[in-house]
Design a protein around this motif. Structure first.
Motif, PDB file in Angstrom:
ATOM      1  N   PRO A   1       0.855  -1.198  -0.106  1.00 23.29           N
ATOM      2  CA  PRO A   1       0.080  -0.007   0.030  1.00 23.29           C
ATOM      3  C   PRO A   1       0.733   1.090  -0.112  1.00 23.29           C
ATOM      4  O   PRO A   1       1.812   1.235   0.687  1.00 23.29           O
ATOM      5  CB  PRO A   1      -0.526  -0.163   1.302  1.00 23.29           C
ATOM      6  CG  PRO A   1      -0.366  -1.182   2.169  1.00 23.29           C
ATOM      7  CD  PRO A   1       0.748  -2.110   1.258  1.00 23.29           C
ATOM      8  N   ARG A   2       0.305   2.416  -0.779  1.00 23.50           N
ATOM      9  CA  ARG A   2       1.000   3.560  -0.552  1.00 23.50           C
ATOM     10  C   ARG A   2       0.152   4.345   0.092  1.00 23.50           C
ATOM     11  O   ARG A   2      -1.051   4.585   0.072  1.00 23.50           O
ATOM     12  CB  ARG A   2       1.080   4.037  -2.045  1.00 23.50           C
ATOM     13  CG  ARG A   2       2.043   3.180  -3.060  1.00 23.50           C
ATOM     14  CD  ARG A   2       2.294   3.459  -4.356  1.00 23.50           C
ATOM     15  NE  ARG A   2       1.898   4.627  -4.987  1.00 23.50           N
ATOM     16  CZ  ARG A   2       1.788   4.841  -6.240  1.00 23.50           C
ATOM     17  NH1 ARG A   2       1.910   3.914  -7.122  1.00 23.50           N
ATOM     18  NH2 ARG A   2       1.037   6.139  -6.887  1.00 23.50           N
ATOM     19  N   GLN A   3       0.956   5.575   0.625  1.00 24.68           N
ATOM     20  CA  GLN A   3       0.130   6.424   1.363  1.00 24.68           C
ATOM     21  C   GLN A   3      -0.834   7.376   0.464  1.00 24.68           C
ATOM     22  O   GLN A   3      -0.579   7.580  -0.764  1.00 24.68           O
ATOM     23  CB  GLN A   3       0.997   7.662   2.087  1.00 24.68           C
ATOM     24  CG  GLN A   3       0.402   8.620   2.813  1.00 24.68           C
ATOM     25  CD  GLN A   3       0.196   7.931   4.095  1.00 24.68           C
ATOM     26  OE1 GLN A   3       0.440   7.044   4.542  1.00 24.68           O
ATOM     27  NE2 GLN A   3      -0.926   8.669   4.575  1.00 24.68           N
ATOM     28  N   ALA A   4      -2.240   7.530   0.804  1.00 22.88           N
ATOM     29  CA  ALA A   4      -3.035   8.484  -0.016  1.00 22.88           C
ATOM     30  C   ALA A   4      -2.456   9.630  -0.372  1.00 22.88           C
ATOM     31  O   ALA A   4      -1.710  10.245   0.352  1.00 22.88           O
ATOM     32  CB  ALA A   4      -4.435   8.503   0.996  1.00 22.88           C
ATOM     33  N   SER A   5      -2.687   9.951  -1.762  1.00 28.29           N
ATOM     34  CA  SER A   5      -2.299  11.513  -2.196  1.00 28.29           C
ATOM     35  C   SER A   5      -2.815  11.560  -3.620  1.00 28.29           C
ATOM     36  O   SER A   5      -3.479  10.922  -4.118  1.00 28.29           O
ATOM     37  CB  SER A   5      -0.779  11.183  -2.563  1.00 28.29           C
ATOM     38  OG  SER A   5      -0.438  10.305  -3.769  1.00 28.29           O
TER      39      SER A   5
ATOM     40  N   LEU B   1      -1.834   9.129  -6.029  1.00 24.08           N
ATOM     41  CA  LEU B   1      -2.178   7.790  -5.990  1.00 24.08           C
ATOM     42  C   LEU B   1      -3.732   7.705  -6.260  1.00 24.08           C
ATOM     43  O   LEU B   1      -4.256   6.731  -7.378  1.00 24.08           O
ATOM     44  CB  LEU B   1      -2.489   7.309  -4.479  1.00 24.08           C
ATOM     45  CG  LEU B   1      -2.953   6.083  -4.164  1.00 24.08           C
ATOM     46  CD1 LEU B   1      -2.273   4.594  -4.722  1.00 24.08           C
ATOM     47  CD2 LEU B   1      -3.062   5.877  -2.531  1.00 24.08           C
TER      48      LEU B   1
END
Length: 174
Positions: free
Chosen positions: A16-20, A23
């Protein structure tokens, strides 16, 4: 009941990637969406390409779409009573690109249109169109979600729908 071993495994997913904003854009590039053009009339006609068009309710007939508050069309859309919704066909990729391009002369020589019900610009050659009365503008970050009720339209244009996927306009495959 016995669960077979292959059903016990969890599918492999990416980290998972940090929300941005990046993303969100990356995820929604994977989501194929129909292409519409929203139009309105103020001192002059305005319009923009939208892939956020949704049917909200059948009774009463409501639609919604998102529009950025920094877009050149927002000042008119923020005040107008009526908007046009146009479902584009696969033959209208250039029209979609024109209405998506910042600074383009969207109602210039290459765009065929006429004044429709309630004075709304109605584009020629689309698969379907509606004229809708705006009933709400809901704040949503740097956008507004516009909710509008259909008052007139025509569903009988010829052709197949234009889609937007992975940053490009596309046609359905057989």
């Amino acid at each position: 009941m016995t669960v077979s071993p292959e059903l016990r495994t969890v599918p492999t997913i990416g980290a998972p990637r940090q929300a941005s904003p990046d993303l969100l854009r990356s995820v929604f590039r994977r989501h194929a969406a129909g292409v519409a053009v929203i139009t309105a009339h103020g001192e002059r006609p305005v319009g923009f390409t939208a892939t956020s068009l949704n049917s909200v309710a059948a009774e009463p007939p409501l639609i919604s779409f998102g529009v950025g508050t920094g877009s050149s069309s927002w000042p008119v859309v923020s005040e107008t009573e009526f908007i046009g919704v146009h479902i584009l066909g696969e033959h209208q990729q250039e029209l979609a690109a024109t209405f998506a391009r910042s600074g383009a002369d969207r109602f210039g020589e290459g765009t065929r249109w006429s004044v429709g019900p309630e004075g709304v610009p109605v584009l020629d050659g689309v698969l379907a169109w509606l004229v809708c009365r705006v009933v709400a503008r809901v704040p949503a970050g740097d956008h507004r979600i516009v909710i509008a009720q259909a008052v007139a339209g025509d569903p009988d244009g010829a052709g197949r729908p234009l889609l937007y996927h992975h940053g490009r306009f596309n046609a359905l495959r057989d």
